[in-house]
Design a protein around this motif. Structure first.
Motif, mmCIF file in Angstrom:
data_model
loop_
_atom_site.group_PDB
_atom_site.id
_atom_site.type_symbol
_atom_site.label_atom_id
_atom_site.label_comp_id
_atom_site.label_asym_id
_atom_site.label_seq_id
_atom_site.Cartn_x
_atom_site.Cartn_y
_atom_site.Cartn_z
ATOM 1 N N THR A 240 1.161 -1.045 0.126
ATOM 2 C CA THR A 240 -0.164 -0.285 0.127
ATOM 3 C C THR A 240 0.821 1.180 -0.254
ATOM 4 O OG1 THR A 240 -0.440 0.196 2.351
ATOM 5 C CG2 THR A 240 -2.045 -1.037 1.122
ATOM 6 N N ASP A 241 0.055 2.277 -0.191
ATOM 7 C CA ASP A 241 0.796 3.569 -0.159
ATOM 8 C C ASP A 241 0.201 5.158 -0.396
ATOM 9 O OD1 ASP A 241 -0.108 4.832 -2.977
ATOM 10 O OD2 ASP A 241 1.420 3.746 -3.758
ATOM 11 N N ILE A 243 0.262 7.726 -2.068
ATOM 12 C CA ILE A 243 0.261 8.193 -3.303
ATOM 13 C C ILE A 243 -1.194 9.053 -3.289
ATOM 14 C CG2 ILE A 243 -0.157 8.267 -5.872
ATOM 15 C CD1 ILE A 243 2.954 8.516 -4.867
ATOM 16 N N ASP A 244 -2.113 8.708 -3.278
ATOM 17 C CA ASP A 244 -3.468 9.795 -3.792
ATOM 18 C C ASP A 244 -3.167 10.577 -2.791
ATOM 19 O OD1 ASP A 244 -4.087 8.183 -5.924
ATOM 20 O OD2 ASP A 244 -6.068 6.534 -4.651
ATOM 21 N N THR A 247 -0.479 13.201 -3.795
ATOM 22 C CA THR A 247 -1.011 13.834 -5.309
ATOM 23 C C THR A 247 -1.752 14.932 -4.755
ATOM 24 O OG1 THR A 247 -2.091 12.206 -6.078
ATOM 25 C CG2 THR A 247 0.064 12.354 -6.226
ATOM 26 N N HIS A 288 12.030 4.265 -3.645
ATOM 27 C CA HIS A 288 10.500 3.889 -2.934
ATOM 28 C C HIS A 288 10.122 3.852 -4.404
ATOM 29 C CE1 HIS A 288 6.928 3.309 -1.673
ATOM 30 N NE2 HIS A 288 6.845 2.768 -0.283
ATOM 31 N N PRO A 289 9.461 3.338 -5.179
ATOM 32 C CA PRO A 289 8.870 2.991 -6.512
ATOM 33 C C PRO A 289 7.546 3.608 -6.437
ATOM 34 C CG PRO A 289 8.376 0.555 -5.408
ATOM 35 C CD PRO A 289 9.713 1.729 -4.109
ATOM 36 N N SER A 290 6.664 3.682 -5.449
ATOM 37 C CA SER A 290 5.599 4.727 -5.690
ATOM 38 C C SER A 290 6.333 6.313 -5.521
ATOM 39 C CB SER A 290 4.565 4.515 -4.256
ATOM 40 O OG SER A 290 4.629 3.425 -4.252
ATOM 41 N N TYR A 291 7.168 6.672 -4.220
ATOM 42 C CA TYR A 291 7.246 7.924 -4.647
ATOM 43 C C TYR A 291 8.848 8.513 -5.235
ATOM 44 C CZ TYR A 291 3.992 6.356 -0.230
ATOM 45 O OH TYR A 291 3.536 6.294 0.980
#
Length: 296
Positions: A240-241, A243-244, A247, A288-291
């Motif tokens: 989980t991340d 991102i939503d 952003t 971090h792949p998401s950030y």
């Protein structure tokens, strides 16, 4: 302008309006506080940043990261039990080196006039002692301010207010209506139009239930003066991340959100300093792949 870049290597501009005006109005507020006049008819409202969040949301770590020093009481119980008005004053290096003996960083308490604290551990102890003088030793809460000025070449000139964390279950000598009392105290600060709200919420809980955002919405429904801070990004469930949130898509704020990774209790117990923690935080976001794409 209250927030200016604090990225490593960023140039801090001197002689802006805030650098002269903020300490001046802080001084006036100190005088009125000593005279027992709380709000001076509401006419002397300095733009300040109120730090709001539930207990254990990471408020203390966010404040310490802004100052770059460990100086706040910590522990599993409610730590901030009186509002701490933190006046940060940017003091250039050359000011500190006029005299060989002059400290580069120091703190001063309004209730201890003419005393200079150069050890930040001593500042923490004094906050604890003064808190207990005003609230007793058994977890009581008071709206009587503690006013602390920190002068340092590593800070920006601004005024922060650390407010008690929202708690639901009374402990120690706390009254049955402790939650309402703390909420009312927080609202008395953040309802002012001149107050920026630093709403601190942990990433490992549902943002829709965030105490900080719930309170900020009451006084700032359009999110014009609320800055979201999302802590504990490193302990979210695997896969989980946030991102939503980061952003600004989930619960949008006009000023958006900042994600942070502060020291955990294990890091603090192991004496990991803030500079090392900030290096770890930087590495976390850059790898971090998401950030990665929004690490800056």
């Amino acid at each position: 302008m209250l927030f200016r870049s604090t990225m490593p290597g960023a140039h801090i501009h001197q002689n802006t309006l805030g650098d002269g005006l903020v300490p001046l109005i802080n001084k006036l507020q100190d005088i009125f506080t000593q005279a027992g006049v709380e709000n001076v008819g509401g006419d002397l409202e300095l733009p300040q940043i109120a730090v709001v969040g539930s207990q254990s949301s990471g408020k203390s770590s966010v404040l310490e990261a802004l100052v770059g020093r460990d100086f706040l009481p910590r522990g599993p119980d409610i730590c901030t039990r009186r509002p701490l008005v933190l006046q940060l004053v940017h003091t250039p290096y050359h000011h500190a080196s006029h005299h060989n003996q002059a400290p580069m960083e120091w703190g001063e308490f309004l209730h201890r006039p003419n005393e200079i604290f150069t050890e930040f551990e001593a500042i923490r102890e004094e906050i604890e002692c003064e808190t207990n003088r005003g609230t007793g030793n058994n977890k009581g809460v008071s709206d009587k301010q503690i006013r602390l000025k920190i002068c340092s070449p590593h800070v920006l000139t601004m005024t922060l207010v650390d407010l008690p964390g929202i708690t639901r279950v009374p402990v120690g000598d706390q009254p049955p209506d402790i939650e309402k009392r703390i909420r009312d105290m927080i609202l008395s600060y953040i309802k002012r139009e001149s107050c920026l709200i630093l709403a601190v919420s942990p990433a490992n809980t549902d943002l829709a239930n965030s105490d900080a955002l719930t309170l900020s919405k009451l006084v700032d429904p359009m999110g014009k003066r609320t800055i979201g801070v999302v802590t504990k990004l490193d302990i979210m469930d695997q896969g989980t991340d946030a991102i939503d949130i980061l952003t600004n898509k989930l619960l949008p704020l006009r000023r958006g959100y900042v994600g942070v990774v502060n020291r955990g209790q294990k890091d603090i117990d192991g004496k990991k300093d803030i500079q090392a923690a900030q290096a770890s935080e930087r590495k976390f976001f850059l790898t971090h792949p998401s950030y990665r794409f929004m690490a800056d």
